[in-house]
Design an enzyme around this catalytic site. Structure first.
Site, PDB file in Angstrom:
ATOM      1  CE  LYS A  38      -0.677  -0.051   5.014  1.00 28.61           C
ATOM      2  NZ  LYS A  38      -1.434  -0.747   6.052  1.00 28.61           N
ATOM      3  NE  ARG A 131      -5.884  -0.441  11.793  1.00 26.85           N
ATOM      4  CZ  ARG A 131      -4.925  -0.501  10.875  1.00 26.85           C
ATOM      5  NH1 ARG A 131      -4.155   0.566  10.633  1.00 26.85           N
ATOM      6  NH2 ARG A 131      -4.702  -1.603  10.195  1.00 26.85           N
TER       7      ARG A 131
END
Ligand SMILES: *Cc1c(COP(=O)(O)O)cnc(C)c1O
Length: 355
Positions: A38, A131
């Site tokens: 990414k 998260r």
């Protein structure tokens, strides 16, 4: 070759080397490496270097990037919890996805069945970093909710630590992950293929050989691209830190005072700047700015160069302490932090050069 600057220069051989080193270390403990693409937007040439280095899977948080990697014949994994609005693309461009929402998983299952396929999922559990993931205490019950779905195959269990809450992976929390995997397997009579024990911040447990035994996958980005271990911010011995270079061209060099002359108001970003008067300095302007990079995210390779500041398109540097003479037209090279790499990769003004 005429180069366009600013540029982000990537050395494929160094990426391959870093991948190989980490793959070998992980392999000793039976851990496969899903290489994370990414931070360079899924560039296929760089991803190929990771595959050449032994990565058995490619992983990215964005479906757009996985789409760029669709020609690879190893599994591609979607890292970010899928958007309901992208379920169709998830099935098309990802072989595996990380999931935490029963409704979304149900929609993935339905869409997969319509396409006559079965999509693999790794269920994410939150072990404290806050998260993504099903809170670990609710996990077994959650598995019950999705166990009967025919279009998805529960291929594994995973967790993510450090990224948000800063929680460091250790024998306790990853031990708990391994334990949960066994509980799921026993309760539902299934075999989990992947126990995915986190990102680059879990590597220290590989180096110290303290990784709980059932963990058989890590998802590695920063450690491969920058040679950094991210739980304690250490360099990983034997890896390259400089596989990526940010390069910008000098467009002005002048001797000027170090404090502005006149009444000081707001700068271009609405802040009132403060200056330390160091007398006259040899100041340079590089043709790069906040549209390309964040100045706190680059480190000059030539340590004599000081960073003064940046506006949208101008990067101000101090050459006063340099013994070599820099001239207009010369190129200055920088190491990048993770954030710097992300910024340079996503700026369309930064030329990407793969060597
Ligand atoms: C980005 C990401 C990773 C890779 O993290 P690094 O710190 O770069 O190794 C792994 N897992 C998930 C879910 C991610 O989003």
């Amino acid at each position: 070759m005429i180069m366009r600057y600013p540029a982000l220069i990537v050395d494929k051989a160094k990426i391959q080397h870093n991948t190989r080193l980490l793959v070998n270390k992980c392999d000793e403990l039976g851990i496969g490496v899903a290489a994370v693409t990414k931070v360079f937007c899924g560039n296929p040439e760089i991803a190929q270097a990771m595959v050449d280095g032994g990565a058995y899977m490619l992983a990215d948080s964005r479906i757009e990037n996985l789409r760029r990697l669709r020609h690879f014949n190893i599994p591609r994994m979607l890292l970010r919890i899928p958007m309901k609005s992208q379920v169709g693309e998830v099935i098309e461009y990802a072989d595996i996805s990380l999931n935490s929402e029963a409704d979304t998983i149900r929609e993935i299952s339905e869409a997969a069945l319509k396409k006559n396929t079965i999509h693999k999922i790794i269920l994410m559990t939150d072990l404290g970093d806050l998260r993504e993931g099903v809170w670990n205490e609710n996990l077994l019950e959650f598995v019950g909710e999705i166990a009967e779905l025919k279009g998805v195959h529960l291929a594994g269990l995973g967790t993510n630590l450090t990224c948000y809450g800063g929680v460091i992976p250790d024998k306790d929390n990853l031990g708990r992950l391994a334990e949960l995997a066994v509980e799921i397997e026993n309760r539902y009579g299934i075999q989990l293929e992947y126990i995915s024990g986190g990102n680059s911040s879990s590597l220290h447990l590989v180096f110290s050989k303290d990784m709980p035994r059932r963990i058989n996958q890590l998802r590695l980005g920063e450690s491969i691209v920058l040679g950094l271990e991210t739980a304690y911010g250490q360099r990983i011995e034997g890896t390259y830190r400089d596989a990526f270079t940010f390069a910008a061209e000098i467009v002005e060099i002048k001797d000027k005072p170090s404090a502005p002359v006149g009444n000081i108001g707001m700068d271009a970003f609405g802040r009132k700047p403060v200056f330390v008067d160091k007398g006259k300095r040899k100041r340079g302007i590089l043709a790069a700015g906040r549209e390309d990079i964040d100045i706190s995210c680059i480190i000059p390779r030539d340590s004599c160069i000081g960073l003064i500041g940046a506006s949208s398109d101008h990067l101000l540097v101090d050459f006063t302490d340099c013994s070599r003479t820099y001239r207009v037209g010369d190129v200055v090279e920088f190491d990048v932090t993770y954030g710097g790499l992300l910024a340079a990769s996503t700026s369309e003004y930064v030329t990407k050069v793969i060597i």
